[in-house]
Design a protein around this motif. Sequence first.
Motif, mmCIF file in Angstrom:
data_model
loop_
_atom_site.group_PDB
_atom_site.id
_atom_site.type_symbol
_atom_site.label_atom_id
_atom_site.label_comp_id
_atom_site.label_asym_id
_atom_site.label_seq_id
_atom_site.Cartn_x
_atom_site.Cartn_y
_atom_site.Cartn_z
ATOM 1 N N MET A 270 0.844 -1.182 0.000
ATOM 2 C CA MET A 270 0.000 0.000 0.000
ATOM 3 C C MET A 270 0.887 1.243 0.000
ATOM 4 S SD MET A 270 -2.997 -1.466 0.104
ATOM 5 C CE MET A 270 -4.225 -0.278 0.604
ATOM 6 N N ARG A 271 0.532 2.231 -0.789
ATOM 7 C CA ARG A 271 1.367 3.408 -0.967
ATOM 8 C C ARG A 271 0.677 4.634 -0.354
ATOM 9 N NH1 ARG A 271 3.613 4.519 -6.939
ATOM 10 N NH2 ARG A 271 1.377 4.399 -7.365
ATOM 11 N N VAL A 272 1.374 5.316 0.544
ATOM 12 C CA VAL A 272 0.818 6.463 1.256
ATOM 13 C C VAL A 272 1.517 7.732 0.785
ATOM 14 C CG1 VAL A 272 0.366 7.519 3.497
ATOM 15 C CG2 VAL A 272 0.340 5.021 3.259
ATOM 16 N N LEU A 273 0.724 8.727 0.413
ATOM 17 C CA LEU A 273 1.244 10.032 0.004
ATOM 18 C C LEU A 273 1.235 10.965 1.207
ATOM 19 C CD1 LEU A 273 2.109 12.036 -2.225
ATOM 20 C CD2 LEU A 273 -0.338 12.442 -2.656
ATOM 21 N N VAL A 274 2.397 11.501 1.551
ATOM 22 C CA VAL A 274 2.537 12.388 2.721
ATOM 23 C C VAL A 274 2.918 13.782 2.229
ATOM 24 C CG1 VAL A 274 3.732 12.791 4.901
ATOM 25 C CG2 VAL A 274 3.282 10.442 4.142
ATOM 26 N N ILE A 275 2.116 14.797 2.647
ATOM 27 C CA ILE A 275 2.348 16.171 2.186
ATOM 28 C C ILE A 275 2.366 17.107 3.391
ATOM 29 C CG2 ILE A 275 1.598 17.977 0.589
ATOM 30 C CD1 ILE A 275 -0.303 15.682 -0.570
ATOM 31 N N ASP A 276 3.480 17.773 3.580
ATOM 32 C CA ASP A 276 3.627 18.772 4.647
ATOM 33 C C ASP A 276 4.781 19.687 4.232
ATOM 34 O OD1 ASP A 276 4.318 20.168 7.109
ATOM 35 O OD2 ASP A 276 3.069 18.664 8.129
ATOM 36 N N ASP A 277 4.602 20.990 4.411
ATOM 37 C CA ASP A 277 5.658 21.912 3.978
ATOM 38 C C ASP A 277 6.874 21.882 4.894
ATOM 39 O OD1 ASP A 277 3.858 23.163 5.877
ATOM 40 O OD2 ASP A 277 5.014 24.991 5.569
ATOM 41 N N ALA A 278 6.723 21.268 6.064
ATOM 42 C CA ALA A 278 7.855 21.145 6.989
ATOM 43 C C ALA A 278 8.534 19.790 6.790
ATOM 44 C CB ALA A 278 7.389 21.297 8.438
ATOM 45 N N GLU A 279 9.782 19.808 6.380
ATOM 46 C CA GLU A 279 10.507 18.578 6.073
ATOM 47 C C GLU A 279 10.567 17.647 7.272
ATOM 48 O OE1 GLU A 279 12.520 15.741 3.964
ATOM 49 O OE2 GLU A 279 11.751 17.618 3.129
ATOM 50 N N ILE A 280 10.750 18.197 8.463
ATOM 51 C CA ILE A 280 10.876 17.362 9.649
ATOM 52 C C ILE A 280 9.591 16.582 9.913
ATOM 53 C CG2 ILE A 280 10.203 19.266 11.169
ATOM 54 C CD1 ILE A 280 12.625 16.340 11.953
ATOM 55 N N ASP B 237 2.797 -2.887 8.109
ATOM 56 C CA ASP B 237 3.153 -3.943 7.161
ATOM 57 C C ASP B 237 2.741 -3.576 5.742
ATOM 58 O OD1 ASP B 237 4.180 -5.480 9.207
ATOM 59 O OD2 ASP B 237 2.275 -6.530 9.563
ATOM 60 N N ASN B 238 3.571 -3.966 4.797
ATOM 61 C CA ASN B 238 3.255 -3.792 3.372
ATOM 62 C C ASN B 238 2.857 -2.360 3.034
ATOM 63 O OD1 ASN B 238 3.602 -6.619 2.837
ATOM 64 N ND2 ASN B 238 1.574 -6.957 3.747
ATOM 65 N N CYS B 239 3.618 -1.421 3.565
ATOM 66 C CA CYS B 239 3.297 -0.013 3.383
ATOM 67 C C CYS B 239 4.555 0.759 2.996
ATOM 68 C CB CYS B 239 2.693 0.551 4.677
ATOM 69 S SG CYS B 239 2.226 2.281 4.559
ATOM 70 N N SER B 240 4.449 1.574 1.957
ATOM 71 C CA SER B 240 5.543 2.463 1.563
ATOM 72 C C SER B 240 5.011 3.882 1.476
ATOM 73 C CB SER B 240 6.123 2.036 0.212
ATOM 74 O OG SER B 240 5.149 2.181 -0.803
ATOM 75 N N SER B 241 5.897 4.862 1.557
ATOM 76 C CA SER B 241 5.466 6.257 1.560
ATOM 77 C C SER B 241 6.128 7.034 0.437
ATOM 78 C CB SER B 241 5.782 6.909 2.905
ATOM 79 O OG SER B 241 7.174 6.818 3.195
ATOM 80 N N VAL B 242 5.396 8.040 -0.040
ATOM 81 C CA VAL B 242 5.907 8.998 -1.024
ATOM 82 C C VAL B 242 5.729 10.372 -0.408
ATOM 83 C CG1 VAL B 242 5.698 9.897 -3.369
ATOM 84 C CG2 VAL B 242 5.173 7.485 -2.896
ATOM 85 N N ARG B 243 6.786 11.160 -0.320
ATOM 86 C CA ARG B 243 6.737 12.416 0.431
ATOM 87 C C ARG B 243 6.918 13.628 -0.480
ATOM 88 N NH1 ARG B 243 11.957 11.261 4.135
ATOM 89 N NH2 ARG B 243 11.001 9.192 4.065
ATOM 90 N N PHE B 244 6.200 14.695 -0.115
ATOM 91 C CA PHE B 244 6.330 15.981 -0.808
ATOM 92 C C PHE B 244 6.204 17.105 0.210
ATOM 93 C CE2 PHE B 244 4.879 13.262 -4.290
ATOM 94 C CZ PHE B 244 5.698 13.668 -5.337
#
Length: 354
Positions: free
Chosen positions: A1-11, A24-31
């Motif tokens: 499962m692919r999760v999109l994470v969006i926050d203007d603060a890198e931390i 489990d079975n989870c990956s993230s894509v960050r912006f």
Amino acid sequence: MRVLVIDDAEINVVLLCRLLDKLDNCSSVRFTEPERALQWCTENVPDLVLVDYMMPSMNGVQFISAFRKLSSCVDIPILMITANDETAVRYDALDAGANDFLIKPVDKIEFLARSKNMLALRRNQRLLEDRAAWLDAEVQKATAEIKAREQETVLRLSKAADSRDPETGAHISRMANYSKLIGENLGLSELQQQMLLDAAPMHDIGKVGIPDHILLKPGKLSPEEFSIMKTHATLGYQILAGSQSEIVRTGAEIALSHHEKYDGSGYPQGLVGDAIPLFARIVAVADVFDALTSERPYKSAWDLDKAVAFLREGSGHHFDPQCVDAFLLHWEKVLAIKEQYKDDKVESSGLGSF
């Protein structure tokens, strides 16, 4: 499962992604830029979106509104991260399409629980989508099999009639493909063109009811014999009419009316002009041209120029002028069909398609 994470603060992005690594079975894509995240979504579909509300260029509600407009992202679960006192913002987010919220500061246990719930929702969505796609494929497969059996039955019926006629089996294939070509040049839909290809072979099925001494007579028929021969149009209609199959019903219409003439001098009803069904007008041109240009035990084949001249002379009298023009529009295709379905080359497996 692919999760999109969006926050203007890198931390914040880094922390959220590390928490997601625990699932489990989870990956993230960050912006950190929502515009770039939205662009990514035009070519990729996440399984869950985590988006912060407070961002400088595009806030979370604006992102959700734009995200929901993407056709592939209408049902993707969205978790929006807001401050505890931003009740009005959460209302706006719900209107825009958010599914749930996380309150700052984000609690690790709550975050994992809500993310797991949203991913479970998405997993079930995907299972339903896969099931629906599988069912659709199975329905299409079953429909194709039914149509194939129907086409085979139609072809065998047509050949049964043809076997009693001096005309050859290749005649069926040629005139059916000529008919399809006319339909194409008249601008008929692909579905209508296919219907012509499938139904045209049944045009002479009523000949199964004509006595051999008339049907196979090498010379000219007497007026009484010709009267009996003409009944094949009505006989064909009676054999085919009332079927649950649209192809067979169309064949009935063609069988009844393909000997009508545009000026009303044809049979069996003496219909005039557009009162003759279009498919019958089309088949009339295709059938006569092939009969003229084919050799029979009782006649030689006409040369092509003579047959074309006959069609042109009969335009507006015997034939619908538009059907004649459509037949002659792409002459090279007519010649290709004639070459492809020669009497000694016709395939027994079906009509083919040009």
